[in-house]
Structure formats: C-alpha cells, structure tokens
Design an enzyme around this catalytic site. Structure first.
Site, PDB file in Angstrom:
ATOM      1  N   HIS A  32       8.642  -1.808  -6.162  1.00 51.32           N
ATOM      2  CA  HIS A  32       8.384  -3.073  -5.465  1.00 51.32           C
ATOM      3  C   HIS A  32       8.173  -4.237  -6.433  1.00 51.32           C
ATOM      4  CE1 HIS A  32       3.987  -1.878  -5.542  1.00 51.32           C
ATOM      5  NE2 HIS A  32       3.808  -3.167  -5.636  1.00 51.32           N
ATOM      6  N   SER A  88      -0.137  -3.276  -9.682  1.00 53.08           N
ATOM      7  CA  SER A  88       1.078  -2.553  -9.314  1.00 53.08           C
ATOM      8  C   SER A  88       1.908  -2.279 -10.556  1.00 53.08           C
ATOM      9  CB  SER A  88       1.918  -3.395  -8.355  1.00 53.08           C
ATOM     10  OG  SER A  88       1.392  -3.299  -7.074  1.00 53.08           O
ATOM     11  N   ASP A 146       7.819   5.031  -5.969  1.00 54.25           N
ATOM     12  CA  ASP A 146       7.779   3.579  -6.188  1.00 54.25           C
ATOM     13  C   ASP A 146       7.874   3.207  -7.676  1.00 54.25           C
ATOM     14  OD1 ASP A 146       7.388   0.868  -6.021  1.00 54.25           O
ATOM     15  OD2 ASP A 146       5.693   0.979  -4.635  1.00 54.25           O
TER      16      ASP A 146
HETATM   17  N1  ARG Z   1       1.182  -2.411  -0.952  1.00 51.74           N
HETATM   18  C1  ARG Z   1       1.820  -2.393  -2.232  1.00 51.74           C
HETATM   19  C2  ARG Z   1       1.160  -3.368  -3.166  1.00 51.74           C
HETATM   20  O1  ARG Z   1       0.820  -4.450  -2.790  1.00 51.74           O
HETATM   21  C3  ARG Z   1       3.254  -2.765  -2.166  1.00 51.74           C
HETATM   22  C4  ARG Z   1       4.086  -1.789  -1.501  1.00 51.74           C
HETATM   23  C5  ARG Z   1       5.473  -2.302  -1.275  1.00 51.74           C
HETATM   24  N2  ARG Z   1       6.035  -1.587  -0.155  1.00 51.74           N
HETATM   25  C6  ARG Z   1       6.259  -2.109   1.054  1.00 51.74           C
HETATM   26  N3  ARG Z   1       6.574  -1.310   2.025  1.00 51.74           N
HETATM   27  N4  ARG Z   1       6.177  -3.397   1.269  1.00 51.74           N
HETATM   28  O2  ARG Z   1       1.028  -3.112  -4.329  1.00 51.74           O
END
Ligand code: ARG
Length: 715
Positions: free
Chosen positions: A85, A650, A220
């Site tokens: 992401h 992230s 991811d």
């Molecule tokens: N929740 C994750 C974060 O902010 C991002 C995941 C991205 N995936 C998604 N389905 N939007 O680090």
C-alpha cells in the site's frame, strides 16, 4: 527553561519497569532510558548497534519512504522493502490494461527492467540532536502570540546552519507539545525504482473488508531500489546511476517467530495524539469523525460506480480510492473504539487527578479551565474546517480550482504579478496528473451531494452566503436544485475540460476566473471560511497550544515514576515488545499467526477483495513452499506483536533481538483503533507480514529467486 529540561530528564531517568510496550522512543535516547529494559526483554545488540553516528547501525537501514511510509534496506545493493500500500500509487500509475502490473504483479529480471518512479524519494537519518536548550533560549521573552512565527524563524536559522556546506536535509521537530525540540539530519535519495510487486489480489488481499483487522492474510509488500551516482552519492534520476551501497542492510531471518519472541519496530510514525484533552476526543467522536465518514461515503460510492464499469478507469482511480477508503474506515473504527473503551471518561478521570495536583500551582492551576473555555468557543464552528477540506475541496474539480486562488488574490488590481504567474504555472504543472484521472460525471454527482450535506448540517447562519445563489437553481426539491446547480457547473466551467483549462492558463484573466461557476463557488466557500471562521480556529489553536504544553509538563511532574515519550510526528522512532496473541472480546482468543490455509478459507473468486491468483492456489495445493514453510509444513502469512505503531510506520521492519528482519509492519487492529489517542495494553497490536511469506511470494509466486539471492538469509 533550564530547570524544566532538568526536570524532564530526571523524570525520564527515574523511569524503569514500565509494563506495557507502549512508547515510540527517540533512537538517540534509547541507550540512556530504554536499553536495560530492552535487554531484559530479549535484545542482544549493543546500544550502538541500534543507533550510532560514526559507525554503521540499524538506523542506516531504515528509510523514510516518500514522506508517508517507512522502508528498510535489505541488500548491499540498495534493495528497499516496504508495503504494497506504500508502493500502490507508483504501481497503479505504471499500470495500463495492456501492461497491468497492479493486477498481475511484476518482477524486474535485472536492474535494467526496474522502473524509475518520478517524484519518489527516500531519506535516511544521519544523526539526531537535542536542540531544546537552544530553542528554549531563543524563545525567552517571546509572547504566546509571537511564538509560532518565532519558532519558524528559529527552525529556519538552525536548519540553515546545519545544512551549510552539506547536501543534507535538516528538520527540527517539536516534541512533548513544545517542551523539547530535536533535530534530524537526513540524506535524501531521489532516484528510486520499482523492483517488484505481487499482484494486488495478494498485496491487498482482503481489501477494505479486512483492512484494519486481524486475523489478516495480506501479502502487503512491494520492493524498490535506491540508485546513486557513481560515487554512491544521492543524485537525481540518471540512466547510468548505479544501485546504492548502504552503510547497513538488514539480514533476513527465515527461522520464524513464536509467541513471546522479542520484536522491535524502527520507523517513522506519523501522528498520534496521546495527550489529547477529553473535550477534543468528545468532539471527534460526536462530530468530526462521523462527518468525515459521511463526506467520504459520497466520494467512495461515486468512484466505485466508475471503477466497476471499466478496467482502465478502475486503474486510474484505484490509488485515490484506496487512500480515501483507508482513513474512511479508520475514522469509523476510531469512533467505535473510543466509545467502547470509554476513552472520554477515562481521560476525564485523568484530568480530575491533574486538577487536584494543579491546585495552588500557578503554572498549572488554570490549564483545564482554559482548555474548557477554548473548546466551548470552538465546538460550534469545528465542522467548518472539515466541510472545507473534506467537503468542498473533496470534490476533485474544486481542489483543482483551489490551486487558482493565489492567482485570483494576486491578479486582482495587479497586486503581485509574479505571485499570480507562479500560481498559474503550478496549476498547469498539475494538469496532466489531474485530467488523466478526472471523471466529470462522478465529480458532478459528488458535488451535488456534498453541497446538500453542507446545507443540511451547517447551521444556516454559518453557511457561505453563496449558498443563496446555489439555491436559486431550478428544482422542486433541494436535492434537485443541488443536482441542477452541479450540472450547470460541469457544463460551463473551463475547469471541466483540459483544453479550456490550459487555454485559460495560457492567457489568464482575473475577470474570467471569478466569472467561472466552479471557481466562483470555491472562492466564495473558501473566503467564507477565511473571513469568518479561520480567525476563530486560529484563536482556538493559540489558546490550546500553551495549555497543552503546560499539561504535558505538569503530567511529567505529577508522575515521576513514569516514562514519557513524545507523540509521533513523522520522526524516526523505535518501539519494542514481543510477538503476542490477544483476546478481542470475552471468550474469544485470536492466535498470533495466520497461514496460507486462511487465504484459502477466505478465497472467493466472485469477490474481488478475496480473489487470489491461480498460481498461488496451485502452489498451495502442491504444498510447494520451498524453504519458507513452518516446521509443521504450513506457510506462514502474518503475525502480530504488541508494538506501538501508527500510520507512517507502514512498511517498517520488524526486527528480532539480533537485528534481523522477521517481518514487515502494515496495519493496526480493529479493537485498538483508538490507539492514536490511547495505548490500550490489552488490545493494541501491530499486524505484520511474516518475512517468510514475502520471500515465498518473490521466489515461488513471482519467479524471482534472483531477488531473494541478493539478501543475506539467516537459516
Ligand atoms: N490500514 C493500513 C494502513 O493505514 C493500510 C492498508 C491498505 N489496505 C487497504 N485495503 N486500503 O497502514
């Protein structure tokens, strides 16, 4: 001020035996305040191996990835691992229906096939310095009102001094709400190339349904490479640049993790607000969060319709959709958990204790009453800012129009021609990007609904007077009026066509601009905010600033046995803890690791969020997991730790006690979505991709064993 710093230090020193694995610690201070505890938990490295300036250390393998994420260097040839992401935008932008790397995945067979990503950068911290003394000294005698401007001036002076004669970037960050200041020196690399990515059915498996949740089955990750000039120095893109040789790269541990194992996460957490006042939390829960969610609902629904109809359009909107959807769900979760964990009353109790402590102490006794006063004034207008940024500017064409505001301001009466021209140039530079993913029909729908929501929810006396003009549109109902108004805007505005927009920019005219129905509307809403509400917002910020500063300082004095860490602010931090399962609710236990079995359980070819590549299914059926499987023959996918992270972390490396990479942080869990406000020991977990899954996906699914061969595997 000197005394304060002494006090701060003393309290930090007195702290030991902290139970929770709460805390995003400043690497420079680890040796002094955290090291013994880290060792007791299982760290085998020396403090100098964690952070050092003169010799290579872990910090040299950690990169600030493009301003919003973290990455880590995992080979001597500048290979960078981060989340899927985090690479999403670059991956989607490089995808077309003919060469669809977002859906199909991609692995460069050699350096020549790696894809340069324009505008992408990574920065590596060279050193950190405590500049609190200097900043506090220069702030002496400065009034609260002058403080923000003075701070900018001080930061600028320090940055320029430190930068002088170097090629480094320098940032000064405020800590503890303005009780301390730290300087970060970075080396910034701008030739970054995409090396590979799994298909999004793996990299985003579970989609928005699973987002922010455990148990999770997402691979991811994506990979990039840092390029440098022939002297190994940071340089702009050049075809003959070579892979960067880092000072340190993380060895990769393929032995796997088990519950209780030491785990630390090094990275760039973006923002937390752990010292927020109860009134701020209440406001978020009751008003701000639900408004953001509803405004984003409108955008997401309209975009989804476009994306479902056409593959090319889906690719164009994917990245924006994912980023809006990510925080849409974040605010839903944060609200739910702040309520469930009764955070407002918990904070009120803490404030009551502070109140008792503050009585008779001139420094602190008015803090809470002043905060209450500030919120009483702010609360009634608090949605103005949200409606502007997430509402009016949430409409794509309006956001584009807002780029012309500086032109209008400066072109009027020829006030500042240079500034006016600059705005035109900047807008023109955005055109390519904007018009390549502009969907006027969807945008028109969004505009109509957002205006209606504004009309229904902002008190009449606070609405932009321009609303009267809008309501003159034809229509039996208000809904029809807003629809007709929006239709007119997209039919008549020059911003709705790239050609007309460029024609305007090539011969700009103030008169023409303010006559444009899109710009006129944006200008009117913006001016209503600037004239009538921004002064109140600024007054609120100015009122809260010193109280928050005093509050944090007071809390430290009040709790001499407690270790304090500053809120996240996109500066380099380290959090340490262990691999840990949890119980999300009564009688339910979540294990600490997921496996490919779970991917197959969730697999649903009819639902794009849970689809999976056929090759992955074949590998699963053949149990062809290579050297990456667990001792029981299963393929690990993700695991959880009790580390303290937030957005910006992230892509951060999860590192074991010996400094080896065991995973890649990519999310938080639903039950602790309130985590940016309070760290709840019982529920807060970090969700990580198991490094063995990453290696399996590169080697077996991606057919790129040469990439794995670059790494130093510890087996
Ligand atoms: N929740 C994750 C974060 O902010 C991002 C995941 C991205 N995936 C998604 N389905 N939007 O680090």
């Amino acid at each position: 001020m000197k005394k304060l710093l002494y006090t701060l230090t003393t309290f930090l020193l007195l702290s030991t035996g902290l139970k929770a694995d709460e805390g995003m610690w400043i690497p420079l201070l680890l040796k002094k305040y955290n090291y013994e505890q880290m060792k007791a938990k299982g760290l085998k490295l020396t403090p100098e191996q964690l952070y050092d300036v003169n010799n290579s250390s872990l910090k040299d393998a950690i990169v600030w990835f493009n301003g919003g994420c973290t990455g880590e260097i995992i080979s001597s040839k500048g290979l960078v691992l981060t989340n899927h992401h985090c690479g999403y935008d670059a991956i989607a932008t490089n995808s077309t229906p003919q060469n669809n790397i977002l859906d199909n995945g991609f692995w460069a067979k050699n350096n020549g096939e790696e894809k340069p990503i324009a505008g992408m950068w990574v920065s590596i911290v060279q050193r950190i310095e405590d500049v609190s003394d200097r900043v506090q000294n220069e702030l002496k005698g400065v009034s609260e009102k002058e403080r923000p401007a003075k701070l900018q001036e001080i930061f600028k002076k320090i940055t320029e001094e430190v930068k002088k004669g170097t090629k480094y970037d320098v940032l000064v960050r405020e800590m503890f709400k303005g009780n301390a200041y730290y300087l970060f020196v970075f080396q910034r690399f701008t030739d970054i190339r995409l090396v590979g990515t799994p298909p999004q059915s793996v990299g985003k498996f579970g989609g928005d349904a699973d987002n922010w949740m455990w148990p999770r089955h997402t691979g991811d990750f994506s990979m990039f490479r840092i390029y440098a000039n022939k002297d190994n120095e940071a340089a702009g893109y050049a075809p003959d640049n070579i892979p960067y040789t880092p000072k340190h790269s993380l060895p990769v541990n393929t032995k796997g993790v088990k519950e209780g194992d030491y785990a630390m996460i090094y990275g760039f957490p973006g923002r937390t607000n752990r010292y927020e006042f109860s009134q701020g939390i209440d406001l978020a829960v009751e008003k701000i969060n639900p408004t953001i969610v509803s405004l984003r609902d409108i955008r997401l629904k309209a975009w989804k319709e476009v994306m479902d109809k056409n593959e090319g359009d889906r690719l164009k909107l994917s990245a924006d959709y994912a980023s809006i959807a990510n925080y849409w769900k974040y605010y839903i979760g944060q609200t739910e958990q702040l309520k469930r964990l009764k955070v407002v009353s918990f904070k009120k109790e803490a404030e009551a204790k502070f109140y008792d402590f503050s009585k008779g102490n001139a420094q602190y006794e008015n803090v809470l009453t002043n905060v209450e006063k500030a919120y009483v004034a702010y609360r009634p207008i608090a949605l103005q800012r949200v409606y502007l940024s997430e509402g009016i500017f949430g409409v794509s064409m309006n956001a584009m129009a807002s780029g012309l505001i500086p032109y209008a301001n400066n072109a009027k009466d020829n006030k500042d021609t240079a500034a006016a021209n600059k705005a035109i140039k900047a807008s023109l530079a955005n055109a390519e990007d904007f018009y390549s993913s502009f969907f006027p029909l969807a945008d028109e729908k969004i505009l109509a609904q957002i205006l209606e929501m504004y009309y229904n929810n902002i008190p009449v006396e606070q609405q932009a007077p321009f609303m009267a003009t809008i309501l003159k549109s034809k229509g039996k109902t208000n809904t029809e009026k807003f629809q007709n108004y929006a239709k007119m805007v997209y039919a008549k505005s020059f911003l709705a066509s790239r050609e007309k927009f460029e024609a305007f920019c090539n011969a700009p005219s103030y008169k023409k601009l303010i006559a444009d129905p899109c710009f006129a509307m944006v200008y009117a809403f913006n001016n209503n905010y600037l004239t009538n509400y921004k002064p109140q917002v600024d007054a609120f910020t100015a009122a809260i600033g010193p109280e928050a500063r005093a509050y944090v300082r007071g809390l430290m004095e009040m709790n001499p046995g407690k270790t304090f860490y500053p809120d996240a602010n996109s500066s380099l931090r380290l959090t340490y803890g262990s691999v840990q399962a949890y119980e999300p609710k009564d009688a339910v236990k979540f294990d600490y690791m997921t496996t490919l079995d779970g991917v197959m359980e969730k697999y649903d070819p009819k639902n794009f969020e849970f689809n999976a590549p056929q090759k992955l299914i074949d590998l699963y059926n053949a149990k062809d997991f290579g050297i990456y499987k667990r001792a029981d023959g299963k393929m690990p996918v993700a695991f959880i730790t009790n580390n303290d992270i937030t957005g910006g972390n992230s892509g951060s490396p999860v590192i074991d006690g010996e400094g080896q990479l065991i995973g890649l942080a990519f999310d938080g869990n639903w039950e602790a979505m309130s985590g940016d406000i309070v760290f709840d020991e019982k529920y807060k977990r970090t969700i990580n991709v198991d490094i063995r899954y990453v290696l399996f996906l590169i080697d077996k699914l991606g057919g790129a064993p040469h990439i794995v061969a670059e790494m130093k595997l510890i087996q």
